[in-house]
Design a protein around this motif. Structure first.
Motif, mmCIF file in Angstrom:
data_model
loop_
_atom_site.group_PDB
_atom_site.id
_atom_site.type_symbol
_atom_site.label_atom_id
_atom_site.label_comp_id
_atom_site.label_asym_id
_atom_site.label_seq_id
_atom_site.Cartn_x
_atom_site.Cartn_y
_atom_site.Cartn_z
ATOM 1 N N ARG A 3 43.034 42.995 38.544
ATOM 2 C CA ARG A 3 41.854 43.372 37.823
ATOM 3 C C ARG A 3 41.291 44.560 38.449
ATOM 4 N NH1 ARG A 3 36.235 42.368 38.798
ATOM 5 N NH2 ARG A 3 35.167 41.545 36.943
ATOM 6 N N GLU A 4 41.329 44.951 39.642
ATOM 7 C CA GLU A 4 40.861 46.494 40.068
ATOM 8 C C GLU A 4 41.654 47.381 39.271
ATOM 9 O OE1 GLU A 4 41.558 43.856 42.058
ATOM 10 O OE2 GLU A 4 39.591 43.320 42.332
ATOM 11 N N ASP A 5 42.834 47.317 39.191
ATOM 12 C CA ASP A 5 43.623 48.281 38.460
ATOM 13 C C ASP A 5 43.234 48.444 36.903
ATOM 14 O OD1 ASP A 5 45.373 48.627 40.621
ATOM 15 O OD2 ASP A 5 46.818 47.034 39.680
ATOM 16 N N ILE A 6 42.919 47.413 36.025
ATOM 17 C CA ILE A 6 42.195 47.326 34.713
ATOM 18 C C ILE A 6 40.937 48.087 34.842
ATOM 19 C CG2 ILE A 6 41.550 46.169 32.831
ATOM 20 C CD1 ILE A 6 43.895 44.018 33.686
ATOM 21 N N ILE A 7 40.122 47.768 35.882
ATOM 22 C CA ILE A 7 38.893 48.405 35.914
ATOM 23 C C ILE A 7 38.995 49.836 36.213
ATOM 24 C CG2 ILE A 7 36.690 48.411 37.206
ATOM 25 C CD1 ILE A 7 36.884 45.517 37.447
ATOM 26 N N ARG A 8 39.788 50.270 36.929
ATOM 27 C CA ARG A 8 40.045 51.615 37.237
ATOM 28 C C ARG A 8 40.564 52.329 36.045
ATOM 29 N NH1 ARG A 8 44.431 53.854 37.674
ATOM 30 N NH2 ARG A 8 45.680 52.218 38.205
ATOM 31 N N GLY A 14 37.161 56.165 30.135
ATOM 32 C CA GLY A 14 35.718 56.286 29.830
ATOM 33 C C GLY A 14 35.019 55.094 29.137
ATOM 34 N N LEU A 15 35.635 53.848 29.361
ATOM 35 C CA LEU A 15 35.127 52.709 28.509
ATOM 36 C C LEU A 15 34.397 51.760 29.527
ATOM 37 C CD1 LEU A 15 38.324 51.410 26.857
ATOM 38 C CD2 LEU A 15 36.426 52.242 25.606
ATOM 39 N N PHE A 16 34.110 52.061 30.715
ATOM 40 C CA PHE A 16 33.465 51.056 31.523
ATOM 41 C C PHE A 16 32.004 51.456 31.501
ATOM 42 C CE2 PHE A 16 33.994 47.912 34.761
ATOM 43 C CZ PHE A 16 33.108 48.032 35.635
ATOM 44 N N PHE A 39 42.815 54.144 26.961
ATOM 45 C CA PHE A 39 42.973 52.811 27.689
ATOM 46 C C PHE A 39 44.367 52.161 27.483
ATOM 47 C CE2 PHE A 39 42.106 48.307 28.538
ATOM 48 C CZ PHE A 39 41.863 48.221 29.880
ATOM 49 N N ALA A 40 44.704 51.957 26.418
ATOM 50 C CA ALA A 40 45.724 51.373 26.103
ATOM 51 C C ALA A 40 47.001 52.351 26.388
ATOM 52 C CB ALA A 40 45.886 51.245 24.430
ATOM 53 N N ALA A 41 47.176 53.393 26.382
ATOM 54 C CA ALA A 41 48.260 54.319 26.867
ATOM 55 C C ALA A 41 48.233 54.065 28.511
ATOM 56 C CB ALA A 41 47.826 55.638 26.602
ATOM 57 N N LEU A 42 47.112 54.204 29.077
ATOM 58 C CA LEU A 42 47.007 53.950 30.541
ATOM 59 C C LEU A 42 47.679 52.579 31.086
ATOM 60 C CD1 LEU A 42 43.636 55.394 31.428
ATOM 61 C CD2 LEU A 42 45.925 56.438 32.047
ATOM 62 N N VAL A 43 47.165 51.599 30.144
ATOM 63 C CA VAL A 43 47.926 50.225 30.736
ATOM 64 C C VAL A 43 49.211 50.053 30.253
ATOM 65 C CG1 VAL A 43 47.857 47.696 29.824
ATOM 66 C CG2 VAL A 43 45.639 48.919 30.288
#
Length: 78
Positions: A3-8, A14-16, A39-43
């Motif tokens: 979860r922390e990875d996704i939040i990071r 810039g979505l948080f 965000f999708a690219a980072l995931v």
């Protein structure tokens, strides 16, 4: 991925923002689509790297593992 990875990654893209403000943010932000794409690219990149670590752990030959990992990473550059 934790979860922390996704939040990071969401913060990095810039979505948080505060949950109550999502509706107004989506309507007002012209670059919302770009942030979601980032965000999708980072995931996707994080998942590719996780897969690469599995490949390194499972392959008997380092050369074979490197060839597979190079192919997986190359998919991310398309």
């Amino acid at each position: 991925m934790t979860r922390e990875d996704i939040i990071r990654m969401a913060r990095e893209a810039g979505l948080f923002i505060q949950p109550r403000r999502w509706f107004y943010y989506i309507r007002a932000s012209m670059d919302f689509d770009e942030r979601v794409e980032r965000f999708a690219a980072l995931v996707a990149a994080a998942e590719r790297e996780a897969i690469c670590q599995i490949v390194y752990g499972l392959c008997v030959s380092d050369n074979n593992a490197q060839e597979i990992v190079n192919a997986i990473r190359a998919r991310g550059s398309k």
